[in-house]
Design a protein around this motif. Structure first.
Motif, PDB file in Angstrom:
ATOM      1  N   ASP A  26      27.150   2.204  47.333  1.00 36.85           N
ATOM      2  CA  ASP A  26      25.980   1.468  47.804  1.00 36.85           C
ATOM      3  C   ASP A  26      25.018   2.416  48.497  1.00 36.85           C
ATOM      4  OD1 ASP A  26      26.911  -1.119  46.988  1.00 36.85           O
ATOM      5  OD2 ASP A  26      28.318  -1.040  48.662  1.00 36.85           O
ATOM      6  N   SER A  27      23.785   1.982  48.613  1.00 39.78           N
ATOM      7  CA  SER A  27      22.782   2.845  49.228  1.00 39.78           C
ATOM      8  C   SER A  27      22.305   2.276  50.558  1.00 39.78           C
ATOM      9  CB  SER A  27      21.599   3.025  48.280  1.00 39.78           C
ATOM     10  OG  SER A  27      21.006   1.776  48.006  1.00 39.78           O
ATOM     11  N   LEU A  28      21.504   3.050  51.209  1.00 44.29           N
ATOM     12  CA  LEU A  28      20.914   2.707  52.489  1.00 44.29           C
ATOM     13  C   LEU A  28      19.764   1.729  52.260  1.00 44.29           C
ATOM     14  CD1 LEU A  28      20.519   3.381  55.554  1.00 44.29           C
ATOM     15  CD2 LEU A  28      19.109   5.286  54.805  1.00 44.29           C
ATOM     16  N   ALA A  29      19.748   0.631  53.024  1.00 44.95           N
ATOM     17  CA  ALA A  29      18.646  -0.335  52.960  1.00 44.95           C
ATOM     18  C   ALA A  29      17.777  -0.137  54.193  1.00 44.95           C
ATOM     19  CB  ALA A  29      19.188  -1.758  52.910  1.00 44.95           C
ATOM     20  N   ILE A  30      16.470  -0.052  53.986  1.00 46.63           N
ATOM     21  CA  ILE A  30      15.528   0.175  55.082  1.00 46.63           C
ATOM     22  C   ILE A  30      14.565  -0.999  55.155  1.00 46.63           C
ATOM     23  CG2 ILE A  30      13.752   1.710  55.992  1.00 46.63           C
ATOM     24  CD1 ILE A  30      15.040   3.969  54.351  1.00 46.63           C
ATOM     25  N   SER A  31      14.409  -1.545  56.365  1.00 48.89           N
ATOM     26  CA  SER A  31      13.467  -2.636  56.596  1.00 48.89           C
ATOM     27  C   SER A  31      12.921  -2.529  58.015  1.00 48.89           C
ATOM     28  CB  SER A  31      14.148  -3.993  56.366  1.00 48.89           C
ATOM     29  OG  SER A  31      15.219  -4.163  57.271  1.00 48.89           O
ATOM     30  N   THR A  32      12.052  -3.441  58.383  1.00 51.12           N
ATOM     31  CA  THR A  32      11.512  -3.477  59.740  1.00 51.12           C
ATOM     32  C   THR A  32      11.710  -4.862  60.315  1.00 51.12           C
ATOM     33  OG1 THR A  32       9.305  -4.067  58.961  1.00 51.12           O
ATOM     34  CG2 THR A  32       9.755  -1.726  59.282  1.00 51.12           C
ATOM     35  N   GLY A  33      11.586  -4.968  61.627  1.00 52.40           N
ATOM     36  CA  GLY A  33      11.743  -6.264  62.272  1.00 52.40           C
ATOM     37  C   GLY A  33      11.305  -6.222  63.719  1.00 52.40           C
TER      38      GLY A  33
END
Length: 127
Positions: A26-33
């Motif tokens: 699996d890979s790294l998931a990047i988001s903001t919040g």
């Protein structure tokens, strides 16, 4: 001073190196919040062998969270923006603590699954 783009890049590279080492598919998931105090953060979510980790990067530091296979937040470890690139800095110590906690979850998960599997087949417990 705050975490600059180079600091965020270092954090992402460190996590990607960890994923490579543990041979994650699996890979790294990047988001903001935004948190409950309305502070903005960048969220980096990635799988470990026995759970999931979430790293929240704020302007002046952040926190690493370990979520077990049942979705429970087991541990939160804060880090600051000083010495991000130092392997003995607070970010790397937090990352190492998450890996150690994930390893502990291995023995816990195996012990629980062993009891369930043996009981489901009508086998006696082995001490």
């Amino acid at each position: 001073m705050g975490i600059l783009a180079s600091g965020v890049i270092h954090i992402i590279n460190a996590i990607e190196d960890l994923l490579y080492i543990i041979e994650s598919q699996d890979s790294l998931a990047i988001s903001t919040g935004c948190d409950e105090k309305n502070y903005k953060f960048m969220k980096l979510t990635f799988p470990l062998k026995n759970g999931t980790s979430e790293v929240r990067v704020y302007n002046n530091g952040g926190a690493c969270y370990y979520i077990d296979c049942h979705g429970n937040n087991i541990k939160s470890i804060g880090f600051n923006d000083s010495s991000l690139t130092d392997t003995e800095g607070s970010f790397h110590k937090a990352l190492k603590a998450l890996v150690a906690l994930d390893r502990q979850q291995t023995s816990t998960a195996k012990n629980i699954n062993l009891s369930i599997d043996r009981a489901s087949f009508g086998l006696a417990e082995v001490n």
